[in-house]
Design a protein around this motif. Sequence first.
Motif, PDB file in Angstrom:
ATOM      1  N   ASN A 108       0.829  -1.207   0.000  1.00  0.00           N
ATOM      2  CA  ASN A 108       0.000   0.000   0.000  1.00  0.00           C
ATOM      3  C   ASN A 108       0.860   1.252   0.000  1.00  0.00           C
ATOM      4  N   CYS A 157      -2.491  -7.719  -0.690  1.00  0.00           N
ATOM      5  CA  CYS A 157      -2.919  -6.861   0.410  1.00  0.00           C
ATOM      6  C   CYS A 157      -4.404  -6.546   0.256  1.00  0.00           C
ATOM      7  N   CYS A 161      -3.856  -3.041   3.390  1.00  0.00           N
ATOM      8  CA  CYS A 161      -2.786  -3.905   3.925  1.00  0.00           C
ATOM      9  C   CYS A 161      -2.942  -4.161   5.422  1.00  0.00           C
ATOM     10  N   ALA A 164      -4.085  -9.804   4.512  1.00  0.00           N
ATOM     11  CA  ALA A 164      -3.498 -10.324   3.278  1.00  0.00           C
ATOM     12  C   ALA A 164      -4.068 -11.702   3.000  1.00  0.00           C
TER      13      ALA A 164
END
Length: 470
Positions: A108, A157, A161, A164
Amino acid sequence: MTTFRARLLGSFVALLLAIVTGPVTATAGPLIGTVGPAWFGTSNTNLDLNIPINSGSAGARVVGEQLFVTDQNGLTVYDVSDPSLPVPKGFVSIPQQYYFTEEDVPSNGEIALVGQFGDLTPSIRLNVVDVSLDDNLGGQPTVIGTLSGMDEHTFECARDCTWAYGSAGAIIDLTDPTAPRDAGRWDDAVAAQGYSFGRSTHDVTEVVPGILLTSSNPMFLLDVRTTPETPEVIGVGSFTDNRFVHANLWPYHGDLPANPADPNVEGWEPDWDAFDRFVLVGGETAPLPFACDEGDGAFMTMEWERVDTDTVPDGNADFVEMTFDPANGAGDEYKPSPGTFVDGGSPYSQYCTHWFTTQPGGFHDGGLLAMGWYEYGVRFLEVEDDGQITETGWLIPAGGSTSAAYWVDDDTVLTADYQRGVDVITYDDEVDPDDTEMVTVPGVRFERAIIQRPAFLEDWYTGFGCPLPS
């Protein structure tokens, strides 16, 4: 003294040269190439720069003005604020296996995930890397958390995130990135809802925050907004055969939630009416017996619709059905043809299709994408509003095996290459690719040629080479 092996090799070379060089027929084929330093390409493409630092890379990810590239040595962070000149800004050592490095790096922009050692050694682990270089001591990416005994071929992600999802079914809680936690299995959750997989899953893609789409056959659309540890199946994508699915994108989907880590805040719901009409899907396969067959190895568009699945129909669509069936008008597929590089083809193929991205800001119910296609280089494909696919350009670097293509701006694509590292390629959509019989660039003039070779050698010729892992 001439040995049998030398005579055999001489015969092989002579046969190969005969196949390659004779006889040829000039033609005004669909897209004619130009040639430049160490590459072949259509007139609307150019290879501007090669950065060999990451030779051995299988994938990367562009987030904002950063490019994250993995190779067998670790993770390199580039500054791509000037897309034409990526500048390495940081590196963290995370040894990995050749060709089994983290693909399509999940990130991210604050943290990134890098699996280590795949599933081929007993010391596997998942690393959480802080990639916010300005905040780190010395401005270097830093491993801040590990999860021993956990690695899968790819991870994605989700929810900014904070979670996951792995290609083999793992669910990882990253709400505390310094202490990642194994939180269960999403494939078990799918099975518990009565679904089964015909082909294994290669990847998971977050379509919008909290909505995931699996690259599997069949494909599953999963809702993890409320219960990230037990995804709910809210859609299924089906094929007319048992082809392998490698990657997917659903590029445009309207407004996104204000807080991507918690999409339910303020009652956000996906605006399904705004979603692109077609889901983009790539299939990867080893060319056995020597060539990408008619089923596997294609780039595809899948049509979708929402349907009412209630026992008592109430008129409210609540389930997504994605269909790939070109024979009946549901989607299209594309594959390049074998050739001699000059004509945009390759004399052999180790695998078919890989990672692809869409042109930023320009894809909605159709648009342009760039696809990494191993020995076929980068393919530029236009998806029309009816799902039909047209190739609009290509670039094949010398000695390359292109794993992935990532748009950075409207005309710049960065690639990850198993052999070359990172290439910087520009694409000019204002220039039409040459479609004439002759092509002229400074100092170079040639005819496009189609090889006339015996039919029984077709598969042998196009399949010459050793497969790489996917």
